[in-house]
Design an enzyme around this catalytic site. Sequence first.
Site, PDB file in Angstrom:
ATOM      1  CG  HIS A 191      -1.918   1.073   1.283  1.00 50.57           C
ATOM      2  ND1 HIS A 191      -3.040   1.023   2.079  1.00 50.57           N
ATOM      3  CD2 HIS A 191      -1.975   2.265   0.648  1.00 50.57           C
ATOM      4  CE1 HIS A 191      -3.738   2.135   1.927  1.00 50.57           C
ATOM      5  NE2 HIS A 191      -3.108   2.906   1.074  1.00 50.57           N
ATOM      6  CG  HIS A 230      -1.382   6.094  -2.839  1.00 54.74           C
ATOM      7  ND1 HIS A 230      -2.539   5.773  -3.510  1.00 54.74           N
ATOM      8  CD2 HIS A 230      -1.597   5.763  -1.544  1.00 54.74           C
ATOM      9  CE1 HIS A 230      -3.428   5.291  -2.651  1.00 54.74           C
ATOM     10  NE2 HIS A 230      -2.870   5.277  -1.441  1.00 54.74           N
ATOM     11  CG  HIS A 277      -7.679   3.493  -0.268  1.00 49.31           C
ATOM     12  ND1 HIS A 277      -7.073   2.790  -1.272  1.00 49.31           N
ATOM     13  CD2 HIS A 277      -6.718   4.280   0.289  1.00 49.31           C
ATOM     14  CE1 HIS A 277      -5.789   3.130  -1.314  1.00 49.31           C
ATOM     15  NE2 HIS A 277      -5.551   4.027  -0.380  1.00 49.31           N
ATOM     16  CD  GLU A 337      -7.397   6.889   4.780  1.00 45.09           C
ATOM     17  OE1 GLU A 337      -8.063   6.756   3.734  1.00 45.09           O
ATOM     18  OE2 GLU A 337      -6.325   7.520   4.830  1.00 45.09           O
ATOM     19  CG  ASP A 384      -1.536   5.865   2.571  1.00 46.45           C
ATOM     20  OD1 ASP A 384      -1.842   5.345   1.486  1.00 46.45           O
ATOM     21  OD2 ASP A 384      -2.356   6.479   3.279  1.00 46.45           O
ATOM     22  CG  ASP A 385       0.057   9.013   0.090  1.00 46.32           C
ATOM     23  OD1 ASP A 385      -0.032   9.071  -1.140  1.00 46.32           O
ATOM     24  OD2 ASP A 385      -0.850   8.584   0.826  1.00 46.32           O
TER      25      ASP A 385
HETATM   26 ZN   LIG Z   1      -3.720   4.819   0.411  1.00 49.79          ZN
END
Ligand SMILES: [Zn+2]
Length: 359
Positions: free
Chosen positions: A35, A37, A216, A219, A299-300
Site C-alpha cells: 500500500h 501511492h 480503500h 480509514e 501510504d504516501d
Molecule cells: Zn492509500
Amino acid sequence: MIGKSAQPVTKISECMTRKAELRSFIERMPKAELHIHFDSIDSEVLLKVADRNNLSLPFQTIQEAVEWHNFRDLDEFLHKWSLTVEVMLTEEDYYDAAYHLGKDMERQNIVRREAMFTYQAVHAHRVPLEVMMSGLEQARRAIRKDFNRELCFIADIDRTSSPESGIELVESIIPYADRVGIVGIGYDCQELGYPANRHRRAFELARANGFFLSAHCGEEYDSGPAGVWDIIQQMNPDRIDHGNQSIRDANLVRHLSESQIPLTLCPLSNVCINVYDDISEHPAIKLRDEGVFVTINSDDPPFMYDLVENFYKLATAFELSRTEIYDLARNGINASYAAYNQKQKYLKELDDWFFDELE
Ligand SMILES: [Zn+2]
C-alpha cells in the site's frame, strides 16, 4: 558526583544503541510493501522533472519541499497531492518517478512493492495512458535488472468517477496488465457518499480479466466499520486498504479474523491525517491480537513516513519483539499478489535472514 552523573549517560547511550539496533534490524529485514501511492512522487524527482519541462513547483529546493509537504488535514493533503503530480508530462518523467521507487526499495530492502496509481484523478487530463504506461514498463524492467527487485502496480478506480468511467478505466488497463505488471484494480479517493455498488460492473470486469481487487475503506472515523462492510459485501475484496476503523465493530473483527482478508494498514499515515493523535492509539496490534491478517505499509512517503519508519514506530510504541516484527513482514509477503512460487522464494529469503539473525 562523577559516578552519579556517569550512570544516566550510560543508560542513555544503551537506549540509543538499542534503538539503532532495532532500526537496523527493520532496515535489513526483507519486506514487501502493498500500500503505497505512485502518485505521491519524491521531491527530488519532481524538481528534476519540473526543470526539464519548464514548469514551476511551489518549492525550489529539497529543504523547501520538506516543509511544503506538511499539511493540516486530509483536504489539504489531497490538494497538495494533486498539485505536485501536475509537472509529469512525458514517458521519461514517469520512468524517473517509477525508477526512484525501485532505488527506494533497495534502500529499505523491499523485495516486492505493489504501488497504486489513480489515473482518472491526477493524470488523465494531462497525459495519454500509453505515455504513462511506457514509462512505468521501462522502469519496472530496469529495476529488475539493476536491483533484482519486483515493482508491480495496482490501477485504482476513482470512487467519485461515474460507473461508465470505472469500466472504461478497467478496459483501458487490460492491454497493459502483463507488460507493466498491473496485478490488481483498487478503489480510492473520497469514501463518504460514494458507496461501492456504483462500480460493481467494473469490479466484475476486473475479476473476469484476472485482476485482484482491493479498496480503500474504513480509514477515517466517519467512514467507520460501515465503509469496510460495504466493500466486503459489494466487492468481495482480496485485500482491504486501511480498514483500521474495523476495530470499532466486534462482528466485523470476527468476520475479518475468520475470512483472513488482509488489511494493508498504514499506521503513521493515519496519525498524519489526524485519525489518531499518537501511534500508541493505533489498532494494528489489537487487530492482530484478535486474529486479523494485518500488514504494515507507508501510504504516501513524501508527505508522511516510509515503510521502515512505520515498522520502527509501531515496534517502539508496542514494544514488539523481533519475532513479532518478522511475523508482520511475513504477513506482508503472504498477502502480496505474487504467484505462489515467487511468494515461496520471498518467504525463504525472509526466513533464512531471520534465522541467521537469531544465531
Ligand atoms: Zn492509500
